[in-house]
Design an enzyme around this catalytic site. Structure first.
Site, PDB file in Angstrom:
ATOM      1  N   LYS A 138      -0.277   4.693   4.686  1.00 33.07           N
ATOM      2  CA  LYS A 138      -1.103   3.694   5.306  1.00 33.07           C
ATOM      3  C   LYS A 138      -0.555   3.452   6.654  1.00 33.07           C
ATOM      4  O   LYS A 138       0.596   3.319   7.023  1.00 33.07           O
ATOM      5  CB  LYS A 138      -1.288   2.536   4.540  1.00 33.07           C
ATOM      6  CG  LYS A 138      -2.281   1.446   5.212  1.00 33.07           C
ATOM      7  CD  LYS A 138      -2.820   0.285   4.358  1.00 33.07           C
ATOM      8  CE  LYS A 138      -3.695  -0.616   4.727  1.00 33.07           C
ATOM      9  NZ  LYS A 138      -5.023   0.059   5.338  1.00 33.07           N
ATOM     10  N   HIS A 181       0.873  -1.150   0.074  1.00 34.01           N
ATOM     11  CA  HIS A 181       0.064   0.041  -0.069  1.00 34.01           C
ATOM     12  C   HIS A 181       0.824   1.385   0.065  1.00 34.01           C
ATOM     13  O   HIS A 181       2.049   1.112   0.090  1.00 34.01           O
ATOM     14  CB  HIS A 181      -1.027   0.038   1.098  1.00 34.01           C
ATOM     15  CG  HIS A 181      -2.275  -0.758   1.092  1.00 34.01           C
ATOM     16  ND1 HIS A 181      -1.836  -2.237   1.309  1.00 34.01           N
ATOM     17  CD2 HIS A 181      -3.382  -0.603   0.683  1.00 34.01           C
ATOM     18  CE1 HIS A 181      -3.412  -2.882   1.249  1.00 34.01           C
ATOM     19  NE2 HIS A 181      -4.265  -1.718   0.662  1.00 34.01           N
TER      20      HIS A 181
END
Length: 242
Positions: free
Chosen positions: A135, A131
């Protein structure tokens, strides 16, 4: 047509949701973010979609129950106390909670469950996710969702059969364990692969998210499906009829 309220409206997912809600012909009932009174939003909404933060979940559920409306929860990083609160709210209203609202990921989890069910524990299962750099939780909610699907297929409890954060002299891999690895960097919306590794052969099931709009579209689809349901706890599998 539905009036859909968004909790966590100032985040990237909140902005994507507003665009998808309006494009799909529904009415955007408004948004709420940190410090806002969610109960006011609930009073003018037919259904709520929550992409906020774990710490806000209980008050968001309270607002939905107070207004007697359904809520779709896409917030990740939830713990046991959050799931207990969801179970309690689901006695009064329809609640759909998921680690990923993507329709593609929902189907992927179904395929992972079926594969794990049919291949014995000689096949090692590893889950790799990547990600964007901002995140904050790892493994991702989607990785955990896929891990739960694999564990269900195997008939085991994920919490008792997972390996994470390998570093140093860790020893051999545990038989039957489900491994997790997390990568962070750039602006990646979401990459997930489930690797089933047997003797001299390997299967990889994967999903790539190219834009957050896919999660928004799935969340709106879930909100549409949830309206008019009886009180209870629902899943994205049910939205797709799996």
């Amino acid at each position: 047509m539905a009036n859909i309220g968004v909790i966590g409206s100032k985040g990237a997912m909140g902005e994507a949701l507003r665009d998808v809600i309006e494009a799909s012909g529904h009415d955007y009932a408004g948004g709420a973010d940190k410090g806002d009174d969610v109960s006011k939003l609930a009073d003018v909404s037919d259904v709520l979609v929550d992409f906020s933060a774990p710490g806000a979940l209980e008050s968001n559920l309270h607002a939905a129950v107070g207004a007697g409306i359904p809520i779709v929860i896409g917030t990740t990083g939830l713990g046991d106390k959050h799931h207990a609160a969801i179970d309690q709210a689901a006695r009064a209203i329809p609640v759909l909670q998921t680690g990923n609202t993507s329709l593609g990921v929902t189907l992927l989890a179904h395929l992972v469950r079926e594969a794990a069910k049919r291949l014995d524990s000689d096949w090692d299962i590893e889950i790799l996710e990547m990600h964007h750099r901002r995140k904050v939780d790892a493994p991702s909610g989607t990785a955990l969702l896929l891990g739960e699907a694999a564990a269900e297929g195997r008939g085991i409890v994920l919490a008792d059969n997972s390996e994470r954060g390998r570093d140093g002299n860790t020893g051999a891999r545990s038989d039957g364990a489900i491994g997790f690895a997390s990568l962070r960097g750039g602006t990646v919306a979401g990459e997930h692969s489930v690797i089933l590794a047997g003797d001299e052969e390997r299967i990889t099931l994967s999903h790539s998210a190219e834009n957050r709009a896919i999660f928004a579209r799935g969340a709106v689809r879930a909100a549409e499906w949830l309206r008019g349901r009886d009180e209870g706890r629902y899943t994205m599998d049910q939205v797709l009829g799996l």
